[in-house]
Motif scaffolding. Structure first.
Motif, PDB file in Angstrom:
ATOM      1  N   LYS A  38       0.915  -1.068   0.034  1.00  0.00           N
ATOM      2  CA  LYS A  38      -0.130   0.205  -0.150  1.00  0.00           C
ATOM      3  C   LYS A  38       0.923   1.281  -0.031  1.00  0.00           C
ATOM      4  CE  LYS A  38      -3.834  -2.206   2.432  1.00  0.00           C
ATOM      5  NZ  LYS A  38      -4.639  -2.017   3.668  1.00  0.00           N
ATOM      6  N   LYS A  39       1.943   1.359   0.546  1.00  0.00           N
ATOM      7  CA  LYS A  39       2.959   2.375   0.711  1.00  0.00           C
ATOM      8  C   LYS A  39       3.919   2.425  -0.217  1.00  0.00           C
ATOM      9  CE  LYS A  39       6.052   4.332   4.169  1.00  0.00           C
ATOM     10  NZ  LYS A  39       6.763   4.218   5.404  1.00  0.00           N
ATOM     11  N   PHE A  40       4.379   1.423  -0.720  1.00  0.00           N
ATOM     12  CA  PHE A  40       5.310   1.320  -1.890  1.00  0.00           C
ATOM     13  C   PHE A  40       5.039   0.675  -3.092  1.00  0.00           C
ATOM     14  CE2 PHE A  40       7.912   0.947   2.236  1.00  0.00           C
ATOM     15  CZ  PHE A  40       8.289   2.330   2.108  1.00  0.00           C
ATOM     16  N   GLY A  41       3.694   0.222  -3.203  1.00  0.00           N
ATOM     17  CA  GLY A  41       3.483  -0.336  -4.587  1.00  0.00           C
ATOM     18  C   GLY A  41       2.003   0.033  -5.017  1.00  0.00           C
ATOM     19  N   TYR A  42       1.328  -0.805  -5.799  1.00  0.00           N
ATOM     20  CA  TYR A  42      -0.117  -0.354  -6.426  1.00  0.00           C
ATOM     21  C   TYR A  42      -1.233  -0.692  -5.962  1.00  0.00           C
ATOM     22  CZ  TYR A  42       3.415   0.561 -10.321  1.00  0.00           C
ATOM     23  OH  TYR A  42       4.155   0.839 -10.947  1.00  0.00           O
ATOM     24  N   ASN A  43      -1.032  -1.087  -4.683  1.00  0.00           N
ATOM     25  CA  ASN A  43      -2.353  -1.517  -3.711  1.00  0.00           C
ATOM     26  C   ASN A  43      -2.825  -0.250  -3.122  1.00  0.00           C
ATOM     27  OD1 ASN A  43      -0.717  -4.186  -3.361  1.00  0.00           O
ATOM     28  ND2 ASN A  43      -2.881  -4.491  -3.877  1.00  0.00           N
ATOM     29  N   LEU A  44      -4.144   0.031  -3.259  1.00  0.00           N
ATOM     30  CA  LEU A  44      -4.775   1.433  -2.539  1.00  0.00           C
ATOM     31  C   LEU A  44      -5.795   0.760  -1.179  1.00  0.00           C
ATOM     32  CD1 LEU A  44      -6.126   3.424  -5.431  1.00  0.00           C
ATOM     33  CD2 LEU A  44      -4.104   3.849  -4.158  1.00  0.00           C
ATOM     34  N   ASN A  45      -6.158  -0.450  -1.225  1.00  0.00           N
ATOM     35  CA  ASN A  45      -6.954  -0.961  -0.228  1.00  0.00           C
ATOM     36  C   ASN A  45      -6.255  -2.141   0.532  1.00  0.00           C
ATOM     37  OD1 ASN A  45      -6.626  -3.247  -2.009  1.00  0.00           O
ATOM     38  ND2 ASN A  45      -8.907  -3.695  -1.985  1.00  0.00           N
TER      39      ASN A  45
END
Length: 98
Positions: free
Chosen positions: A91-98
């Motif tokens: 979430k912090k360093f990638g493409y996940n928002l949830n």
């Protein structure tokens, strides 16, 4: 692989990984993920896909865990997905928002 960002996802449908992977293939690589869609549009990837097909070489696909989805264990699979998002801080360093 070009920027080190991660995306963690799960699948728990009848056709498992094949179903989910097909979704990415049939959407030119975003699978409905908002951040991946943004990446495609920001980098004008749609043009590059048709020009040289190098976009796919920037991604690596790995299975972290495999479960047999029996008797409605989708909630458990989603819990494991959340666990891996925390481990990899996607979430912090990638493409996940949830």
């Amino acid at each position: 692989m070009s920027n080190g960002k991660l995306y963690i996802g799960s699948t728990y449908g009848f056709n498992g990984v094949w179903q989910r992977w097909s979704c990415y293939v049939n959407t030119n690589g975003h699978g409905g993920n908002v951040e991946l869609k943004k990446l495609l549009l920001d980098d004008n990837i749609y043009k590059k896909i048709s020009d040289d097909k190098n976009y796919a070489k920037n991604f690596k696909f790995s299975l972290l865990e495999v479960f047999y989805n029996k008797n409605g264990n989708a909630n458990y699979i989603l819990e494991r997905e959340s666990y891996w998002k925390k481990v990899f801080e996607s979430k912090k360093f990638g493409y996940n928002l949830n």
